[in-house]
Write a protein that holds these residues in place. Structure first.
Motif, short mmCIF file in Angstrom:
data_model
loop_
_atom_site.label_atom_id
_atom_site.label_comp_id
_atom_site.label_asym_id
_atom_site.label_seq_id
_atom_site.Cartn_x
_atom_site.Cartn_y
_atom_site.Cartn_z
N MET A 110 -27.16 81.88 55.48
CA MET A 110 -27.61 83.18 55.95
C MET A 110 -26.57 83.83 56.85
SD MET A 110 -31.09 84.10 58.08
CE MET A 110 -30.47 83.30 59.56
N ALA A 111 -26.03 83.05 57.81
CA ALA A 111 -25.03 83.61 58.72
C ALA A 111 -23.79 84.06 57.96
CB ALA A 111 -24.66 82.57 59.78
N HIS A 112 -23.37 83.25 56.99
CA HIS A 112 -22.18 83.60 56.21
C HIS A 112 -22.40 84.90 55.44
CE1 HIS A 112 -19.58 83.43 52.59
NE2 HIS A 112 -18.68 82.95 53.45
N ASP A 113 -23.55 85.00 54.77
CA ASP A 113 -23.82 86.20 53.96
C ASP A 113 -24.01 87.43 54.84
OD1 ASP A 113 -23.60 84.63 51.75
OD2 ASP A 113 -25.76 84.45 51.37
N ILE A 114 -24.75 87.27 55.97
CA ILE A 114 -24.96 88.41 56.86
C ILE A 114 -23.65 88.86 57.48
CG2 ILE A 114 -26.05 89.13 59.02
CD1 ILE A 114 -28.43 87.41 58.32
N ASN A 115 -22.79 87.91 57.88
CA ASN A 115 -21.50 88.28 58.46
C ASN A 115 -20.63 89.01 57.44
OD1 ASN A 115 -21.81 87.42 61.10
ND2 ASN A 115 -21.14 85.33 60.65
N ASN A 116 -20.67 88.56 56.18
CA ASN A 116 -19.91 89.27 55.15
C ASN A 116 -20.42 90.69 54.99
OD1 ASN A 116 -18.23 87.12 54.62
ND2 ASN A 116 -19.41 86.37 52.88
N ALA A 117 -21.77 90.83 54.94
CA ALA A 117 -22.34 92.18 54.81
C ALA A 117 -22.01 93.03 56.03
CB ALA A 117 -23.85 92.07 54.62
N ASN A 118 -22.09 92.41 57.24
CA ASN A 118 -21.76 93.16 58.46
C ASN A 118 -20.30 93.59 58.48
OD1 ASN A 118 -24.30 93.12 59.59
ND2 ASN A 118 -23.95 91.24 60.75
N ALA A 119 -19.44 92.71 58.01
CA ALA A 119 -18.01 93.07 58.01
C ALA A 119 -17.74 94.27 57.11
CB ALA A 119 -17.18 91.87 57.56
N VAL A 120 -18.36 94.26 55.93
CA VAL A 120 -18.18 95.39 55.02
C VAL A 120 -18.76 96.66 55.63
CG1 VAL A 120 -18.78 96.32 52.75
CG2 VAL A 120 -18.13 93.91 52.99
N THR A 121 -19.98 96.55 56.18
CA THR A 121 -20.64 97.72 56.77
C THR A 121 -19.86 98.24 57.96
OG1 THR A 121 -22.76 96.75 56.09
CG2 THR A 121 -22.84 98.57 57.65
N LEU A 122 -19.33 97.32 58.77
CA LEU A 122 -18.55 97.73 59.94
C LEU A 122 -17.30 98.49 59.53
CD1 LEU A 122 -18.53 97.52 63.05
CD2 LEU A 122 -17.15 95.45 62.82
N GLY A 123 -16.68 98.04 58.43
CA GLY A 123 -15.50 98.75 57.94
C GLY A 123 -15.82 100.17 57.52
N TYR A 124 -16.93 100.35 56.80
CA TYR A 124 -17.33 101.69 56.40
C TYR A 124 -17.74 102.53 57.62
CZ TYR A 124 -17.15 100.66 51.42
OH TYR A 124 -16.72 100.35 50.15
N ALA A 125 -18.38 101.90 58.60
CA ALA A 125 -18.76 102.64 59.80
C ALA A 125 -17.53 103.14 60.54
CB ALA A 125 -19.60 101.76 60.72
N ASP A 126 -16.47 102.32 60.62
CA ASP A 126 -15.22 102.77 61.24
C ASP A 126 -14.62 103.96 60.50
OD1 ASP A 126 -15.32 100.89 63.26
OD2 ASP A 126 -14.18 99.39 62.15
N LEU A 127 -14.70 103.91 59.17
CA LEU A 127 -14.18 105.04 58.38
C LEU A 127 -14.99 106.30 58.65
CD1 LEU A 127 -13.50 103.28 54.94
CD2 LEU A 127 -11.81 104.02 56.64
#
Length: 464
Positions: A241-258
């Motif tokens: 769960m932590a691995h998958d959530i962190n991957n999703a958060n990383a992608v979402t964080l990248g789009y949020a920065d954009l």
């Protein structure tokens, strides 16, 4: 009674038939001693009877041969009966007392909820209590006299346990402490006992055997194994769960920065809030992982460069106003020590925002190192201070988190052997900022040479 009848016959035969003065009265000591052993003081009556028999027989049949010797012999019968009876009475009294003590000890052992056994130096079972018989599935008479290792020890560990037993007897010292020993019941079931024993000695001071006690911990061991399996499975799910959530958060964080870079005005502010929510999600996952590591005892205290830990955390906040005078100090901690400064400095930045000034101070003491993290933020109200470091305790401001950060901080510091408290930066004025002060154990081993750190001396990172 047969011996008394023979004594009467011999007396009559020698005096009345053979007409001899001499009677082989040494034979009379046998019934006298036997009756003294069996009947104790009542044997004196038997001695008087036999002595009187000799004297009266001489008077009736050969009075001319009656001498002082016959009276002395009769008196000796009585003396011998009295002495042997007294000794017999004392011996039987000791036997009764010993039996009473054995019965009392057996009752004590029988009420104990653990197995008690006495194993002789020849490996035979000398005594076993009622609970032990019930636990092993035998009657007491079925165990007494049997070889302990052949009867109840599993074949796989039998020889090793036998060698340990013989070594304890030879050295007159049992294996120290408690240990887990398996036993086999009459039905073939294998139980695990928390075993402890001691060597007992005989009157000559030599080891005569071992007294052992064992509590059945089979259910506990199996429950622990099941719990470990369940814990491992739960950790696997958490890791996934932590691995998958962190991957999703990383992608979402990248789009949020954009989005923050691309948008203007109200839309940019909304994108910033989105980015803040993602950051909080990442922090929650990080806190869960930290708590798991805290409770798993994966690490042990070792020398850690405190100065390097503080500098690394300050480097993560290039826009914050943080003052720190570097000091080459090593403390006893582990890889989770950066979490302490991440939480304390992060809280000061979160509550004080851009206007807060933060100071990190380190002071060496006698075996300890004192550390303080002070800020000029809104401070901590007096009502909140007593519960600030408890689990899920939250502050009173709108920016208060979920109450895990400071709980983790306190848990880590106490794990390292220190303590933490919160005070007013200016005593009596909570509104002037907070001061978090804690102690750590210093490393007493010689410190290695410290290479020059960048920006030595007083280091201040200020907002541009």
């Amino acid at each position: 009674m047969a011996l008394l009848a023979i004594s009467i016959f011999l007396t009559y035969y020698f005096h009345a038939i053979l007409m001899l003065g001499t009677v082989f009265s040494h034979f009379f000591y046998i019934p006298i001693i036997l009756t003294a052993l069996w009947w104790e003081k009542r044997s004196i009556l038997v001695a008087i009877f036999l002595g009187g028999l000799v004297v009266i027989s001489s008077v009736l049949y050969r009075p001319d041969l009656l001498t002082l010797n016959d009276y002395g012999r009769a008196l000796m019968f009585v003396v011998i009966a009295f002495v042997v009876a007294s000794l017999s009475e004392q011996l039987k009294g000791r036997e009764r007392e010993e039996k009473k003590q054995r019965d009392l000890a057996q009752r004590y052992l029988d009420v104990a909820a653990v197995l008690f056994v006495v194993i002789g130096a020849d490996h035979t079972i000398r005594l076993v209590n009622r609970h032990g018989c019930k636990l092993l599935g035998y009657r007491e008479e079925e165990l007494l006299g049997r070889d302990w290792f052949t009867a109840v020890v599993p074949e796989a560990s039998r020889e090793g346990r036998r060698r340990d037993f013989d070594a304890a007897i030879a050295n007159n010292a049992a294996f120290p402490g408690r240990r887990e020993n398996p036993v086999v019941t009459r039905n073939g079931d294998e139980l695990i006992l928390a075993w402890q024993d001691t060597v007992f000695t005989g009157d000559d001071g030599r080891a005569a055997g071992i007294i052992g006690s064992g509590a059945d911990i089979t259910d506990r061991i199996r429950a622990e194994e099941a719990l470990r399996a369940a814990h491992g499975e739960a950790n696997l799910y958490l890791d996934i769960m932590a691995h998958d959530i962190n991957n999703a958060n990383a992608v979402t964080l990248g789009y949020a920065d954009l989005l923050v870079e691309a948008l203007e005005g109200k839309e940019r502010e909304m994108a910033r809030k989105l980015r803040g929510g993602i950051s909080r999600s990442i922090k929650i996952i990080q806190n869960v992982s930290t708590i798991r590591r805290l409770h798993s005892h994966e690490t042990t205290a070792r020398p850690v460069d405190l100065d390097a830990v503080i500098r690394d955390e300050i480097a993560h906040h290039p826009d914050a106003r943080i003052a720190y005078e570097g000091k080459p100090v090593r403390v006893m901690a582990d890889d989770l020590l950066p979490e302490v400064f991440a939480n304390l400095i992060g809280n000061s930045i979160k509550f004080g925002e851009s206007r807060a000034e933060i100071a990190v101070r380190v002071e060496k003491g006698d075996g300890t190192v004192g550390v303080s993290v002070e800020d000029t933020g809104p401070g901590v109200p007096d009502a909140v201070k007593p519960v600030l470091f408890t689990r899920f305790a939250r502050g009173t401001s709108a920016r208060s988190g979920k109450g895990l950060g400071l709980y983790i901080t306190r848990t880590l510091i106490e794990r390292y052997g220190g303590s933490i408290r919160v005070e007013d930066r200016v005593p009596g004025h909570p509104e002037c900022g907070a001061a978090f002060r804690f102690t750590l154990r210093s490393d007493r081993t010689p410190e290695p040479p410290v290479s020059p750190a960048p920006a030595a001396g007083r280091m201040i990172t200020a907002r541009p």
